[in-house]
Scaffold this active site. Structure first.
Site, short mmCIF file in Angstrom:
data_model
loop_
_atom_site.label_atom_id
_atom_site.label_comp_id
_atom_site.label_asym_id
_atom_site.label_seq_id
_atom_site.Cartn_x
_atom_site.Cartn_y
_atom_site.Cartn_z
CE LYS A 113 -4.30 -1.87 1.73
NZ LYS A 113 -5.41 -1.81 2.66
CE LYS A 199 -6.30 -7.99 -0.55
NZ LYS A 199 -6.95 -7.92 0.72
CE LYS A 202 -13.68 -3.56 2.16
NZ LYS A 202 -12.41 -3.27 2.83
#
Ligand code: AQP
Length: 336
Positions: A113, A199, A202
């Protein structure tokens, strides 16, 4: 002796998708009667990446309503919002002070991230796993059901608890209980519809990469019609050579409650033109009862607020004494 305790949560960072359902919520529902469950909407985690303040409260309510519509029963579980129980933030600070920096820098999710955030990486993103450790440890949790992607954070939680016990407890009287991860193999990692090696998430900028739990039937059909496939004849489970095919077969297998053997046999000679409508029909049918229940809950004024208030009270009854125990071990004086 009471039932063993489970804690788990999901961030209100957007629409919940099949990965959240199959990797987490479905497992919570299946085992719920055997445990004393605490299911939290982890809204403090949601601001570790840039967020929209106008959407946070609505997303938080939506996640809580989805817990109920996916089958969580209040007889077995408390549903609450992380920011409503201040012990989470307070314990996170105390744990931050005993966690070595390099443990956090080694976390794969932080690295992934952080790359996306570039130069604006917030300290909250680095400290996210410490807050997660506080969430879990506050409830003397025995088991934490999560998807494969959270396994490393669970190991860190155990390391942090063990370190605090070593520094401030005794072998006979540990301060914190060490939790065990529970990771199901089926559905543990649902992959993106547009790239079978990543994966489903969201935060993927493309909505076409995931099937959201509240997607209407025509959108589900469109997403499956356009999803990435390959040109090999016949359909096979083969994670390394055919990640997209494997992912779609796995989704079909779980959503239709079939075994891997039966799906392998049934789909071996199929082409995509035959399989995609089958998967579409299965996904729409599996999500319909969840969607119906969701809209029923959202239409009942005050119901969700009542559930969350009751959940907060039950959560505080466990979390506050644990926080007091940690503060006492660290040497804090208690207010009169
Ligand atoms: N693709 C997935 N396959 C299986 N399980 C998954 N989970 C998430 N994605 C998958 C599981 O859902 C739970 C809650 O996750 P979260 O929303 O708190 O955080 P996350 O893992 O970071 O989920 P997302 O969708 O990828 O959210 P963003 O994009 O906001 O970071 C966890 O148990 C997780 O394992």
């Amino acid at each position: 002796m009471g039932k063993p305790r489970i804690f788990s949560g999901i961030q209100p960072t957007g629409d919940l998708h099949l990965g959240n359902y199959l990797g987490a919520i479905r497992n919570w529902v299946e085992g719920q009667s055997h445990y004393d469950n605490f299911f939290c909407v982890v809204d403090l985690h949601a601001i570790t990446v840039s967020h929209n303040p106008a959407a946070l409260a609505a997303d938080t309510h939506s996640v809580a309503a989805l817990y109920l519509s996916c089958g969580i029963e209040l007889e077995h579980a408390s549903i609450f919002v992380q920011s409503h129980v201040s012990a989470h933030s307070e314990l996170a600070w105390l744990l931050n002070c005993i966690t070595p920096l390099n443990w956090l820098q080694d976390m794969v999710q932080f690295k992934e991230k952080a790359i996306k955030q570039g130069e604006n990486v917030g300290a909250g993103l680095l400290n996210y796993p410490v807050l997660m450790a506080a969430d879990i440890l506050l409830y003397d949790t025995d088991k934490v059901p999560v998807g494969e992607d959270q396994k490393q954070h669970l190991e860190l939680t155990r390391d942090i608890a063990a370190r605090l016990n070593y520094l401030y407890g005794t072998e006979e009287k540990p301060v914190l209980k060490l939790p065990e991860p529970v990771i199901r193999t089926e559905g543990a990692r649902v992959m993106s519809l547009t790239d079978g090696t990543r994966k489903m998430s969201k935060s993927d900028p493309s909505d076409m990469s995931r099937i959201n739990l509240l997607d209407p039937p025509d959108l589900i059909q469109q997403k499956i019609k356009r999803c990435k496939t390959d040109s090999v004849r016949g359909l096979t489970f083969d994670d390394s050579e055919r990640p997209e095919c494997s992912n779609l077969l796995t989704l079909y297998m779980i959503l239709s409650n079939q075994t891997k053997e039966s799906v392998t046999q049934k789909c071996a000679d199929m082409g995509w033109g035959q399989f995609k409508p089958l998967l579409t029909e299965t996904a729409i049918a599996a999500l319909k009862p969840i969607q119906d229940k969701y809209y029923e809950i959202m239409a009942e004024p005050g119901y969700l607020d009542h559930v969350l208030k009751q959940g907060r009270e039950r959560a505080e009854a466990i979390a506050n004494p644990t926080l007091a125990k940690v503060k006492a071990a660290l040497g804090y004086s208690m207010p009169l």
